[in-house]
Design a protein around this motif. Sequence first.
Motif, PDB file in Angstrom:
ATOM      1  N   VAL A 127      -8.142  11.602  -9.396  1.00  0.00           N
ATOM      2  CA  VAL A 127      -8.286  10.153  -9.175  1.00  0.00           C
ATOM      3  C   VAL A 127      -6.990   9.580  -8.617  1.00  0.00           C
ATOM      4  N   SER A 128      -5.865   9.908  -9.258  1.00  0.00           N
ATOM      5  CA  SER A 128      -4.575   9.372  -8.802  1.00  0.00           C
ATOM      6  C   SER A 128      -4.157   9.996  -7.471  1.00  0.00           C
ATOM      7  N   TYR A 129      -4.530  11.259  -7.237  1.00  0.00           N
ATOM      8  CA  TYR A 129      -4.178  11.920  -5.977  1.00  0.00           C
ATOM      9  C   TYR A 129      -4.948  11.322  -4.800  1.00  0.00           C
ATOM     10  N   TYR A 130      -6.257  11.214  -4.943  1.00  0.00           N
ATOM     11  CA  TYR A 130      -7.050  10.652  -3.852  1.00  0.00           C
ATOM     12  C   TYR A 130      -6.648   9.209  -3.582  1.00  0.00           C
ATOM     13  N   PHE A 131      -6.397   8.446  -4.640  1.00  0.00           N
ATOM     14  CA  PHE A 131      -5.970   7.057  -4.446  1.00  0.00           C
ATOM     15  C   PHE A 131      -4.623   7.010  -3.729  1.00  0.00           C
ATOM     16  N   TRP A 167       0.829  -1.211   0.000  1.00  0.00           N
ATOM     17  CA  TRP A 167       0.000   0.000   0.000  1.00  0.00           C
ATOM     18  C   TRP A 167       0.857   1.252   0.000  1.00  0.00           C
ATOM     19  N   LEU A 168       1.895   1.274   0.822  1.00  0.00           N
ATOM     20  CA  LEU A 168       2.771   2.450   0.862  1.00  0.00           C
ATOM     21  C   LEU A 168       3.453   2.667  -0.487  1.00  0.00           C
ATOM     22  N   ILE A 169       3.923   1.599  -1.093  1.00  0.00           N
ATOM     23  CA  ILE A 169       4.618   1.715  -2.370  1.00  0.00           C
ATOM     24  C   ILE A 169       3.673   2.204  -3.459  1.00  0.00           C
ATOM     25  N   ILE A 170       2.471   1.636  -3.512  1.00  0.00           N
ATOM     26  CA  ILE A 170       1.485   2.078  -4.501  1.00  0.00           C
ATOM     27  C   ILE A 170       1.099   3.534  -4.254  1.00  0.00           C
ATOM     28  N   GLY A 171       0.978   3.914  -2.981  1.00  0.00           N
ATOM     29  CA  GLY A 171       0.658   5.303  -2.658  1.00  0.00           C
ATOM     30  C   GLY A 171       1.715   6.263  -3.154  1.00  0.00           C
ATOM     31  N   GLY A 172       2.980   5.915  -2.942  1.00  0.00           N
ATOM     32  CA  GLY A 172       4.061   6.763  -3.434  1.00  0.00           C
ATOM     33  C   GLY A 172       4.055   6.879  -4.953  1.00  0.00           C
ATOM     34  N   LEU A 173       3.864   5.750  -5.626  1.00  0.00           N
ATOM     35  CA  LEU A 173       3.814   5.744  -7.084  1.00  0.00           C
ATOM     36  C   LEU A 173       2.652   6.582  -7.615  1.00  0.00           C
ATOM     37  N   SER A 174       1.504   6.433  -6.978  1.00  0.00           N
ATOM     38  CA  SER A 174       0.318   7.155  -7.436  1.00  0.00           C
ATOM     39  C   SER A 174       0.468   8.654  -7.228  1.00  0.00           C
ATOM     40  N   PHE A 175       1.143   9.059  -6.141  1.00  0.00           N
ATOM     41  CA  PHE A 175       1.396  10.488  -5.907  1.00  0.00           C
ATOM     42  C   PHE A 175       2.304  11.048  -7.001  1.00  0.00           C
ATOM     43  N   ILE A 176       3.329  10.282  -7.348  1.00  0.00           N
ATOM     44  CA  ILE A 176       4.237  10.707  -8.410  1.00  0.00           C
ATOM     45  C   ILE A 176       3.479  10.835  -9.732  1.00  0.00           C
ATOM     46  N   LEU A 231      -1.553   5.513   0.993  1.00  0.00           N
ATOM     47  CA  LEU A 231      -0.554   5.849   2.010  1.00  0.00           C
ATOM     48  C   LEU A 231      -1.113   5.680   3.410  1.00  0.00           C
ATOM     49  N   VAL A 232      -2.352   6.138   3.628  1.00  0.00           N
ATOM     50  CA  VAL A 232      -2.979   5.980   4.941  1.00  0.00           C
ATOM     51  C   VAL A 232      -3.155   4.502   5.263  1.00  0.00           C
ATOM     52  N   ASN A 233      -3.653   3.744   4.302  1.00  0.00           N
ATOM     53  CA  ASN A 233      -3.861   2.316   4.527  1.00  0.00           C
ATOM     54  C   ASN A 233      -2.537   1.613   4.816  1.00  0.00           C
ATOM     55  N   GLY A 234      -1.484   2.011   4.097  1.00  0.00           N
ATOM     56  CA  GLY A 234      -0.178   1.405   4.317  1.00  0.00           C
ATOM     57  C   GLY A 234       0.440   1.777   5.652  1.00  0.00           C
ATOM     58  N   MET A 235       0.201   3.005   6.089  1.00  0.00           N
ATOM     59  CA  MET A 235       0.777   3.453   7.355  1.00  0.00           C
ATOM     60  C   MET A 235       0.118   2.765   8.542  1.00  0.00           C
TER      61      MET A 235
END
Length: 219
Positions: free
Chosen positions: A198-202, A165-174, A207-211
């Motif tokens: 869409v990519s920002y909210y995801f 989740w954290l990794i996907i969150g970082g990728l999606s923010f980028i 990131l929250v889910n991963g943390m």
Amino acid sequence: MTAMTRSHLLLFLLTACGFMVSIFFKPYPLSWLVKILPILVLLHFSWQNSRGTKERAHKLFMIGLVFSIFGDFFLDYDRVNWFVLGLAAFLVAHLFYIFSLKPLVAKPIISKRLPLIGLYCIYGVGVFLVIYAGLGELFIPVLVYMTILLLMGITTLLSQKANIWLIIGGLSFILSDSFIGLNQFYHQIPYASVWIMVSYYFAQLALVNGMFTQDNNLA
């Protein structure tokens, strides 16, 4: 700690979809308030899961969410004149996300993930080379911001808390900020605001889910 509750997830999805639909009716009064509602839901979930704990990382992460809210406000209220303020707010948010992801993994694991780190850097340099000609006086602010953004994404790979989740969150923010940069400084993208949000909210959700989950730790 567990993944996001159904009630928080449902409220997040409803408010996020509400803002994305409202994009087609902008400008309208208090659109910035509608925009920050999903992040407020994530902040409330994070706060609930941090009560009674002494986890410093969670507090740092929540500060990052707060600065994200400021960034959303600045960019929605006056994107033209307050763009740099929005950029600065999100830069600080990413710094707190990075601090919350400490400590990092041991050197042998870092070495194994060097190819992925290299891909992040190649992508970041590639996007910057595409947009730099249109940056003008924003050259330095955008360069600094993109560097910190990439560092945040890379830190999700190297953190001892690292999970999918954290990794996907970082990728999606980028990805989300890439849409912003390409749309604003290179060439307009059809329905850019939708793809950005869409990519920002995801990204924020992931990131929250991963943390706040201990499952699927990769470190």
